[in-house]
Design a protein around this motif. Sequence first.
Motif, PDB file in Angstrom:
ATOM      1  N   ALA A 177       0.830  -1.200   0.000  1.00 10.36           N
ATOM      2  CA  ALA A 177       0.000   0.000   0.000  1.00 10.36           C
ATOM      3  C   ALA A 177       0.862   1.247   0.000  1.00 10.36           C
ATOM      4  CB  ALA A 177      -0.929   0.013   1.216  1.00 10.36           C
ATOM      5  N   SER A 178       0.230   2.358  -0.420  1.00  9.89           N
ATOM      6  CA  SER A 178       0.820   3.691  -0.314  1.00  9.89           C
ATOM      7  C   SER A 178       0.087   4.417   0.801  1.00  9.89           C
ATOM      8  CB  SER A 178       0.684   4.461  -1.633  1.00  9.89           C
ATOM      9  OG  SER A 178       1.427   3.834  -2.654  1.00  9.89           O
ATOM     10  N   MET A 179       0.836   4.878   1.775  1.00  8.87           N
ATOM     11  CA  MET A 179       0.252   5.445   2.982  1.00  8.87           C
ATOM     12  C   MET A 179       0.715   6.881   3.174  1.00  8.87           C
ATOM     13  SD  MET A 179       0.695   4.055   6.901  1.00  8.87           S
ATOM     14  CE  MET A 179      -0.272   2.588   6.571  1.00  8.87           C
ATOM     15  N   ARG A 180      -0.153   7.660   3.794  1.00 11.95           N
ATOM     16  CA  ARG A 180       0.198   9.033   4.170  1.00 11.95           C
ATOM     17  C   ARG A 180       0.147   9.153   5.688  1.00 11.95           C
ATOM     18  NH1 ARG A 180      -2.010  14.023   0.900  1.00 11.95           N
ATOM     19  NH2 ARG A 180      -0.229  13.294  -0.322  1.00 11.95           N
ATOM     20  N   LEU A 181       1.251   9.593   6.261  1.00 14.82           N
ATOM     21  CA  LEU A 181       1.335   9.835   7.697  1.00 14.82           C
ATOM     22  C   LEU A 181       1.368  11.341   7.935  1.00 14.82           C
ATOM     23  CD1 LEU A 181       3.976   7.190   8.837  1.00 14.82           C
ATOM     24  CD2 LEU A 181       1.490   7.006   8.910  1.00 14.82           C
ATOM     25  N   VAL A 182       0.502  11.807   8.819  1.00 15.43           N
ATOM     26  CA  VAL A 182       0.447  13.227   9.167  1.00 15.43           C
ATOM     27  C   VAL A 182       0.747  13.357  10.653  1.00 15.43           C
ATOM     28  CG1 VAL A 182      -0.941  15.314   9.178  1.00 15.43           C
ATOM     29  CG2 VAL A 182      -1.262  13.631   7.364  1.00 15.43           C
ATOM     30  N   LEU A 183       1.823  14.066  10.966  1.00 11.38           N
ATOM     31  CA  LEU A 183       2.204  14.328  12.349  1.00 11.38           C
ATOM     32  C   LEU A 183       1.686  15.717  12.700  1.00 11.38           C
ATOM     33  CD1 LEU A 183       4.057  12.015  11.392  1.00 11.38           C
ATOM     34  CD2 LEU A 183       5.864  12.979  12.807  1.00 11.38           C
ATOM     35  N   LYS A 184       0.683  15.779  13.568  1.00  5.96           N
ATOM     36  CA  LYS A 184       0.015  17.050  13.843  1.00  5.96           C
ATOM     37  C   LYS A 184      -0.563  17.032  15.246  1.00  5.96           C
ATOM     38  CE  LYS A 184      -4.442  15.472  12.065  1.00  5.96           C
ATOM     39  NZ  LYS A 184      -5.569  15.722  11.173  1.00  5.96           N
ATOM     40  N   PRO A 185      -0.906  18.253  15.753  1.00  8.31           N
ATOM     41  CA  PRO A 185      -0.274  19.518  15.413  1.00  8.31           C
ATOM     42  C   PRO A 185       1.033  19.651  16.179  1.00  8.31           C
ATOM     43  CG  PRO A 185      -1.956  19.874  17.053  1.00  8.31           C
ATOM     44  CD  PRO A 185      -1.982  18.405  16.730  1.00  8.31           C
ATOM     45  N   PHE A 186       1.854  20.598  15.800  1.00  6.02           N
ATOM     46  CA  PHE A 186       3.105  20.816  16.499  1.00  6.02           C
ATOM     47  C   PHE A 186       2.844  21.491  17.850  1.00  6.02           C
ATOM     48  CE2 PHE A 186       5.060  21.196  12.046  1.00  6.02           C
ATOM     49  CZ  PHE A 186       5.224  19.828  11.991  1.00  6.02           C
ATOM     50  N   CYS A 192       7.075  16.898  20.202  1.00  4.26           N
ATOM     51  CA  CYS A 192       6.736  18.098  19.423  1.00  4.26           C
ATOM     52  C   CYS A 192       5.550  17.907  18.485  1.00  4.26           C
ATOM     53  CB  CYS A 192       7.944  18.610  18.641  1.00  4.26           C
ATOM     54  SG  CYS A 192       9.341  19.043  19.702  1.00  4.26           S
ATOM     55  N   PHE A 193       4.860  16.803  18.547  1.00  2.50           N
ATOM     56  CA  PHE A 193       3.584  16.622  17.863  1.00  2.50           C
ATOM     57  C   PHE A 193       2.727  15.715  18.743  1.00  2.50           C
ATOM     58  CE2 PHE A 193       6.427  13.340  16.321  1.00  2.50           C
ATOM     59  CZ  PHE A 193       5.656  12.180  16.390  1.00  2.50           C
ATOM     60  N   SER A 194       1.413  15.851  18.615  1.00  2.61           N
ATOM     61  CA  SER A 194       0.534  15.174  19.564  1.00  2.61           C
ATOM     62  C   SER A 194      -0.197  13.982  18.978  1.00  2.61           C
ATOM     63  CB  SER A 194      -0.509  16.158  20.099  1.00  2.61           C
ATOM     64  OG  SER A 194      -1.361  16.573  19.047  1.00  2.61           O
ATOM     65  N   CYS A 195      -0.232  13.858  17.648  1.00  2.00           N
ATOM     66  CA  CYS A 195      -1.046  12.804  17.052  1.00  2.00           C
ATOM     67  C   CYS A 195      -0.424  12.357  15.735  1.00  2.00           C
ATOM     68  CB  CYS A 195      -2.469  13.309  16.824  1.00  2.00           C
ATOM     69  SG  CYS A 195      -3.570  12.143  16.000  1.00  2.00           S
ATOM     70  N   ILE A 196      -0.571  11.072  15.431  1.00  5.29           N
ATOM     71  CA  ILE A 196      -0.172  10.523  14.133  1.00  5.29           C
ATOM     72  C   ILE A 196      -1.441  10.041  13.441  1.00  5.29           C
ATOM     73  CG2 ILE A 196       1.135   8.742  12.920  1.00  5.29           C
ATOM     74  CD1 ILE A 196       3.119   8.714  15.162  1.00  5.29           C
ATOM     75  N   THR A 253      -5.392  15.836  27.643  1.00  8.27           N
ATOM     76  CA  THR A 253      -5.754  16.899  28.563  1.00  8.27           C
ATOM     77  C   THR A 253      -4.901  18.130  28.403  1.00  8.27           C
ATOM     78  OG1 THR A 253      -4.265  15.998  30.254  1.00  8.27           O
ATOM     79  CG2 THR A 253      -6.550  15.232  30.272  1.00  8.27           C
ATOM     80  N   ILE A 254      -3.925  18.102  27.533  1.00  8.56           N
ATOM     81  CA  ILE A 254      -3.097  19.289  27.306  1.00  8.56           C
ATOM     82  C   ILE A 254      -3.969  20.368  26.704  1.00  8.56           C
ATOM     83  CG2 ILE A 254      -1.106  20.200  26.084  1.00  8.56           C
ATOM     84  CD1 ILE A 254       0.143  17.472  26.221  1.00  8.56           C
ATOM     85  N   GLU A 255      -4.022  21.516  27.326  1.00  9.94           N
ATOM     86  CA  GLU A 255      -4.942  22.557  26.900  1.00  9.94           C
ATOM     87  C   GLU A 255      -4.645  23.025  25.490  1.00  9.94           C
ATOM     88  OE1 GLU A 255      -7.585  23.678  28.389  1.00  9.94           O
ATOM     89  OE2 GLU A 255      -7.298  22.278  30.023  1.00  9.94           O
ATOM     90  N   ALA A 256      -3.353  23.056  25.145  1.00 10.35           N
ATOM     91  CA  ALA A 256      -3.009  23.568  23.820  1.00 10.35           C
ATOM     92  C   ALA A 256      -3.530  22.685  22.712  1.00 10.35           C
ATOM     93  CB  ALA A 256      -1.487  23.725  23.696  1.00 10.35           C
ATOM     94  N   MET A 257      -3.856  21.436  23.051  1.00 10.46           N
ATOM     95  CA  MET A 257      -4.283  20.507  22.017  1.00 10.46           C
ATOM     96  C   MET A 257      -5.768  20.599  21.736  1.00 10.46           C
ATOM     97  SD  MET A 257      -1.469  19.367  21.449  1.00 10.46           S
ATOM     98  CE  MET A 257      -2.243  18.496  20.120  1.00 10.46           C
TER      99      MET A 257
END
Length: 548
Positions: A177-186, A192-196, A253-257
């Motif tokens: 397969a061809s996959m796209r990974l998005v590391l977000k947000p900074f 330095c990122f909260s989600c994949i 629970t990080i407020e910035a997220m």
Amino acid sequence: MGYLDSFLGILGFGIGIQIGILLGFLFFFRFRFRDVDKESDKKALEKLDLRRIVDIIHELPPWVMSPDYERVDWLNKYVEDMWPFFDKAASKIIRESLESTFAEYVGKYKIRFIRMKRVTLGCFPAKVHGVKAQESKENELVIDLAFRWAGNSDIVVAIDILCLKLEVQIVDIQMSASMRLVLKPFVPTFPCFSCIAASLLEKPEIDFGLKILGADLMSIPGLYHLAREIVQRQVIKLYHWPQSFDVNILDDTIEAMKKPVGILHVKIVRARNLLNMDFLSTSDPYVQLILTGDRLLAKKSIVKMNNLNPEWNEDFKLIVKEPDSQVLQLQLFDWEQVGAHDYLGMQVVPLSSLTPYVTKELTLDLVHSFDPNDCHNKKQRGQIMVVLTFVPFMEDSKKFSSKSLNLTENNDESSPERNEPSLFSGSGLLQVTVIAAENVEGKWNHTNPYAVVLFRGDRKKTKTIKKCRNPYWNEEFQFLQDEPPVKDQIHIQVMSKKRRLGLMTKEPLGYVDVNLGDVVYNGHINEKYHLIDSSSGTIHLDLRWKVT
């Protein structure tokens, strides 16, 4: 001497003839067989049909076919070394995801229980055949990768149905397969990122073995291709870009997220039988509204002078980020012209008790605190009547209830003519994120830039970055509006301040006015704007309009 020269000349001529003939034969046979090899290769290619050629090209790794993709032998080495640990982590995620899904079917269709008996991806790691980094203006990192995996996986599900205990086994999963990974947000927290977020760019090639009670079902004629097609169709339906499978890296629970997901409409109707805290007159009550987890200042109602049974009928709007955990706090005070205001009582309403889109009228008994040992709670403090409605944003309505899901589906089925007016009517939230600026220069040697956001009389500003011409802020500001700002502009100016001779002086570095009509119509704009009154300065803005 003449005879010797003649003899040597004849000898050299004879030897030269033999060497020349030998070399000629060698060159003849060499080039002849080379041409034969070329002709045989050419004939072999001519015998291949178009489908076979496409299959051969498809099997080549992406870094061969496209120069944008890079070889990542080092990454494959890393994947190989960490695969045993990845197997345990992935197996845990698979087990938790499937068990929550299985729980919905227990008790239905004569199913007594479904549980995961064994989950492992095996010992053969996946191979990454190419990686490509995509450009993105968002606060994220986008990576496209092509991988293949031929593993010895073993997944066993135990099912008790109709008094029969069955074991369904999925083995030897193979995938390309061809996959796209998005590391977000900074975020300013390691890593330095909260989600994949993982998505599929195209229909994957999936192969697997399926056994029930040890019998191989894939050997049944016709079932093999049918099962593969069904699985591929369901996988691409769930995870085809832009849909994704999200894995949280940092604590939620990080407020910035947290991002706004809706608006809480609060109507303070009236209060009854409040305490009289004044000696020569009656209390002057007002209500203070606080939403937990919100850094904004508390909102206050007007003061009702000399009234123990006040009626306000005031409407408030609060931004909701976590409806499952946030709580609305209602605190009543007796206003005093001099000194601290006297405390009358309080009450709370968990947002989890509200149903989206459903208006709820509440009559709440005021208490001194929620401490069960507080003796002040024995005293009657009166009541307060409120009306609450939680309205999610349209793009987030699917997260909260089946009713909102049906509402969204009905909107999707409606015509564009019916959907379009909703963009230009009703309340909403304007989100303005000042990301960064470049090449901001002033007359001073050292530039200390900050950004000022002006909209409908509200003024907000970012933090100051000292001694920097390319500041990075990434600060978000929110403006609740009763109607869409179709004809409005938002003014954003970059300033610099410096203390000179004991005085604080400010210098403008450039500004930009953005028409919000485009933001309302498109819903989201992420652009870099050239600063007016600046030689080469630019500012990067992210603007969103979220409607309820």
